[in-house]
Design an enzyme around this catalytic site. Structure first.
Site, PDB file in Angstrom:
ATOM      1  N   ASP A 156      -6.991  -1.786  -4.646  1.00  0.00           N
ATOM      2  CA  ASP A 156      -7.953  -1.379  -3.706  1.00  0.00           C
ATOM      3  C   ASP A 156      -9.048  -0.042  -4.238  1.00  0.00           C
ATOM      4  O   ASP A 156     -10.453  -0.316  -4.261  1.00  0.00           O
ATOM      5  CB  ASP A 156      -7.342  -0.738  -2.287  1.00  0.00           C
ATOM      6  CG  ASP A 156      -6.745  -1.549  -1.688  1.00  0.00           C
ATOM      7  OD1 ASP A 156      -6.941  -3.016  -1.710  1.00  0.00           O
ATOM      8  OD2 ASP A 156      -5.805  -1.208  -0.873  1.00  0.00           O
ATOM      9  N   ASP A 185       0.771  -1.247   0.137  1.00  0.00           N
ATOM     10  CA  ASP A 185       0.036   0.112  -0.059  1.00  0.00           C
ATOM     11  C   ASP A 185       0.802   1.079  -0.082  1.00  0.00           C
ATOM     12  O   ASP A 185       1.962   1.241   0.498  1.00  0.00           O
ATOM     13  CB  ASP A 185      -1.025  -0.014   1.325  1.00  0.00           C
ATOM     14  CG  ASP A 185      -2.120  -1.184   1.238  1.00  0.00           C
ATOM     15  OD1 ASP A 185      -2.524  -1.360   0.036  1.00  0.00           O
ATOM     16  OD2 ASP A 185      -2.381  -1.536   2.256  1.00  0.00           O
TER      17      ASP A 185
END
Length: 173
Positions: A145, A127
């Site tokens: 995402d 991330d």
């Protein structure tokens, strides 16, 4: 009913798999760039309220189960594989006029596979997109995402839209 007739009525929404492949490629490319260019846990300010911050998520969304003993890695891999198979089957069965749903499915599929790749290869999801407001920080996320969220949002919006076949003949189901 012969195969040509069925093909003509349903169309082939598998052509939208290109979008899933594009999501996977862009996601994995940006994760590789973030890993190569960022130092783990060190925010790099981009604009007010947004940093690039390299983080590793062993859990699910919002780091759910990140502190589990390690079983979650393979659980999330298995779950994503099952969901991906279901999504491809759903995509294949869509009718010609269900392009909105096909795009939503392709986005979700591409995002799911991008994150599965990370879990299998690294043991965590990379991330790096980090939004915040003053002292409040939204959990870091990635482009996979984002694709999953946009696809899910499209599906939710689709539930409130009147299907084209109902609009054409004025019927209600």
């Amino acid at each position: 009913m012969d195969a040509a007739m069925t093909q003509e009525q349903t169309g082939t929404k598998l052509k939208w798999l290109w979008l899933a492949v594009a999501v996977i490629a862009i996601d994995l490319g940006t994760k590789a760039m973030a890993t190569a260019m960022l130092t783990y846990g060190q925010p790099v300010p981009v604009v007010p309220m947004f940093n690039l911050t390299l983080l590793h998520n062993t859990g699910a969304a919002f780091s759910f189960l990140a502190d589990a003993a390690g079983w979650q890695r393979w659980f999330f891999v298995a779950l994503a594989v099952v969901v991906s198979v279901v999504l491809v089957y759903w995509l294949k069965g869509l009718k010609r006029n269900e392009t909105w749903t096909a795009v939503a499915i392709a986005l979700i599929l591409g995002g799911a596979i991008g994150n599965v790749y990370d879990r299998v290869v690294h043991g965590y999801v990379v991330d790096f997109l980090h939004f915040y407001w003053q002292d409040w920080h939204f959990p870091a996320f990635n482009l996979a995402d984002t694709a999953i969220t946009i696809g899910a949002g499209m599906m939710i919006l689709d539930m409130f839209r009147k299907p084209d076949d109902q609009a054409a003949d004025g019927s209600n189901r």
